[in-house]
Design a protein around this motif. Structure first.
Motif, PDB file in Angstrom:
ATOM      1  N   ALA A 153       4.453   5.933  -0.297  1.00 19.50           N
ATOM      2  CA  ALA A 153       3.197   5.840   0.750  1.00 19.50           C
ATOM      3  C   ALA A 153       3.734   6.013   2.022  1.00 19.50           C
ATOM      4  N   VAL A 154       5.124   5.571   2.591  1.00 16.98           N
ATOM      5  CA  VAL A 154       5.735   5.823   3.757  1.00 16.98           C
ATOM      6  C   VAL A 154       6.166   7.036   4.021  1.00 16.98           C
ATOM      7  N   ARG A 179       2.010  16.403  -0.417  1.00 14.52           N
ATOM      8  CA  ARG A 179       2.101  16.291  -1.948  1.00 14.52           C
ATOM      9  C   ARG A 179       3.208  16.984  -2.820  1.00 14.52           C
ATOM     10  N   GLY A 180       3.241  18.354  -2.154  1.00 15.78           N
ATOM     11  CA  GLY A 180       4.334  19.011  -2.860  1.00 15.78           C
ATOM     12  C   GLY A 180       5.697  18.873  -2.718  1.00 15.78           C
ATOM     13  N   ALA A 181       6.053  18.292  -1.570  1.00 13.34           N
ATOM     14  CA  ALA A 181       7.176  17.366  -1.219  1.00 13.34           C
ATOM     15  C   ALA A 181       7.564  16.333  -2.036  1.00 13.34           C
ATOM     16  N   ILE A 182       6.487  15.363  -2.245  1.00 12.29           N
ATOM     17  CA  ILE A 182       6.637  14.270  -3.182  1.00 12.29           C
ATOM     18  C   ILE A 182       6.766  14.701  -4.631  1.00 12.29           C
ATOM     19  N   MET A 183       6.354  15.699  -5.023  1.00 10.44           N
ATOM     20  CA  MET A 183       6.567  16.243  -6.435  1.00 10.44           C
ATOM     21  C   MET A 183       7.721  16.822  -6.663  1.00 10.44           C
ATOM     22  N   ARG A 194       2.132  12.213 -10.892  1.00 14.62           N
ATOM     23  CA  ARG A 194       1.655  11.148 -10.790  1.00 14.62           C
ATOM     24  C   ARG A 194       2.279  10.594  -9.516  1.00 14.62           C
ATOM     25  N   ALA A 195       3.376  10.654  -9.057  1.00 14.07           N
ATOM     26  CA  ALA A 195       3.934  10.253  -7.694  1.00 14.07           C
ATOM     27  C   ALA A 195       3.049  11.242  -6.698  1.00 14.07           C
ATOM     28  N   ALA A 196       2.865  12.390  -6.663  1.00 14.91           N
ATOM     29  CA  ALA A 196       2.146  13.287  -5.716  1.00 14.91           C
ATOM     30  C   ALA A 196       1.044  13.021  -5.705  1.00 14.91           C
ATOM     31  N   LYS A 197       0.224  12.037  -6.461  1.00 16.34           N
ATOM     32  CA  LYS A 197      -1.327  11.810  -6.831  1.00 16.34           C
ATOM     33  C   LYS A 197      -1.279  10.523  -5.863  1.00 16.34           C
ATOM     34  N   THR A 198      -0.242   9.632  -5.679  1.00 10.15           N
ATOM     35  CA  THR A 198      -0.269   8.491  -5.195  1.00 10.15           C
ATOM     36  C   THR A 198      -1.175   8.322  -3.853  1.00 10.15           C
ATOM     37  N   ASP A 199      -2.040   7.468  -3.777  1.00 10.73           N
ATOM     38  CA  ASP A 199      -2.727   7.242  -2.350  1.00 10.73           C
ATOM     39  C   ASP A 199      -2.014   6.463  -1.488  1.00 10.73           C
ATOM     40  N   PRO A 200      -1.649   6.927  -0.303  1.00 15.00           N
ATOM     41  CA  PRO A 200      -0.836   6.007   0.428  1.00 15.00           C
ATOM     42  C   PRO A 200      -1.451   4.907   0.936  1.00 15.00           C
ATOM     43  N   LEU A 220      -0.183   1.308   0.293  1.00 16.09           N
ATOM     44  CA  LEU A 220       0.250   0.144   1.394  1.00 16.09           C
ATOM     45  C   LEU A 220      -0.718  -1.099   1.367  1.00 16.09           C
ATOM     46  N   ARG A 221      -1.714  -0.988   0.983  1.00 12.93           N
ATOM     47  CA  ARG A 221      -2.705  -2.115   0.949  1.00 12.93           C
ATOM     48  C   ARG A 221      -2.459  -3.150  -0.150  1.00 12.93           C
TER      49      ARG A 221
END
Length: 416
Positions: free
Chosen positions: A305-306, A314-318, A403-409, A413-414
């Motif tokens: 999220a950070v 999202r591509g970088a996270i993936m 799944r990591a790339a689909k994470t809603d920041p 964080l909430r």
């Protein structure tokens, strides 16, 4: 594809901190599983290849690539037939042979066996025998009618040495008023060979051609002609050419692909089945990669999220998590490949070491027909194993990385 940012973050995630050891331990087990799966698959396939190649080489070296024999009769004028066979392209040699079943006897030892009557030159050309003598020589073979060449296993069981007498008993004897009298003849051992095939060493003996013709009452005749070719794997065209060259409806030509088709077919089927079964080891290790990455994604949800809030796409996270999983797969594949190749190159030393430590025979020649553990690395197969391991490792990383790339920041964080 992978920039400095993705490599730096992926490398950081692969180095465990305090409190994150569990995920790293699972990743290590995944790496070890892939390495063991790749190594096991390479070793088993190499042993199967070596077994098939060694078995084929020994069987063909002893029995020839193909055989010309009479259909229910012997072959007269065999030298003319052999000359016709030698004139066929890609034929290396054509050796007339008399083959007969006998009872072998020496002292208290007696067992069934096979006699091969052969010329002195023919036996010299049979490198599987002439090139593997352990005692005596072939200098006297063929100069008289009382010499015989035996295998090392038979010599050990019967207590034979150079100069010992071996008696041959044939049930096809002379008919008398008291019934059929078996033919009995004694020969002295002039040489002992070790062909590397236990059945051959224990049951096959060689007589000079003239002596065999006299013993089996086949003057001027033989039972078969063994033929060696330049390329045993492509023997079929040579077989068809020999059939045309001989042009005798009373003669048959049988090559090794037909004579030993069931044996080599069973070896090939076993090799394919073993490949499929051992591939499951790599598949199981790939599932471990999936589980370790899913746990890593759950553990790094706040970090993801950070990273998203500071501008990571999202591509970088993936790509970050693809690198984490791919690193485990590539490292395990490289380690397993190195382990498998080193093991195959030293497999006979390892077998002997294990035998000396355990005191057991791990490779019984009476069961496996061969007297050492063969291993033949086919680099094409090694490449297939490597490609398959890398592909499975990459596929295992796709879902966790997605799944990591689909994470809603915002949601991550909430809840954090």
């Amino acid at each position: 594809m992978f920039g400095p940012f993705e490599r730096a973050v992926a490398g950081r995630y692969l180095r465990a901190r305090r409190g994150e050891r569990f995920v790293s331990i699972i990743a290590i087990f995944s790496l070890v599983g892939i390495a063991l799966g790749v190594a096991t698959l390479i070793i088993v396939m190499a042993v199967m290849n070596g077994f098939q190649a060694d078995l084929m080489g020994r069987i063909l070296g002893l029995n020839g690539d193909l055989t010309v024999y009479g259909a229910g009769r012997t072959i007269s004028q065999y030298e003319d037939v052999a000359q016709e066979v030698r004139s066929v392209p890609n034929v290396l040699s054509a050796t007339p042979i008399i083959e007969g079943q006998v009872l072998l006897s020496a002292g208290s030892y007696s067992a069934g066996g096979v006699v091969h009557g052969i010329t002195a030159q023919g036996l010299q050309d049979l490198k599987a025998v002439s090139g593997s003598l352990v005692a005596g020589s072939l200098d006297q073979f063929g100069q008289g009618d009382d010499s015989i060449v035996v295998g090392v296993t038979m010599a050990e069981r019967a207590g034979l040495s150079i100069g010992s007498r071996l008696t041959l008993v044939s049930p096809e004897g002379a008919a008398t008023a008291f019934g059929t009298v078996p033919r009995v003849r004694s020969y002295h051992v002039s040489a002992i060979f070790d062909a590397g095939v236990n059945d051959y060493n224990s049951s096959v003996v060689f007589l000079p051609m003239h002596a065999a013709q006299v013993y089996f009452q086949m003057p001027g005749k033989v039972t078969q002609i063994q033929v060696a070719t330049k390329d045993a794997e492509h023997v079929r065209p040579v077989t068809l050419a020999i059939v045309k060259a001989v042009d005798d409806p009373g003669l048959r030509v049988l090559d090794w692909t037909t004579a030993n088709n069931a044996l080599f077919g069973a070896v090939q089927v076993e090799q394919n089945v073993m490949f499929l079964i051992l591939t499951l080891i790599i598949v199981v290790a790939a599932f471990n990669v999936i589980s370790s990455l899913i746990m890593m994604v759950k553990d790094k949800t706040a970090d993801i999220a950070v990273l998203r809030t500071i501008g990571a796409s999202r591509g970088a996270i993936m790509r970050i998590f693809l690198m984490c999983g791919a690193s485990v797969g590539v490292t395990g594949t490289v380690a397993g490949t190195a382990l498998g190749i080193v093991f195959c190159m030293n497999i006979e030393r390892i077998r002997q070491l294990l035998q000396s430590l355990t005191g057991t025979n791990l490779f019984n020649p009476e069961v496996y027909y061969l007297e050492h553990l063969p291993a033949k690395l086919e680099w094409g197969q090694v490449g297939q194993v490597i490609a398959m391991a890398l592909l499975l490792s990459l596929l295992a990383t796709l879902y966790p990385a997605w799944r990591a790339a689909k994470t809603d920041p915002v949601e991550a964080l909430r809840h954090e």
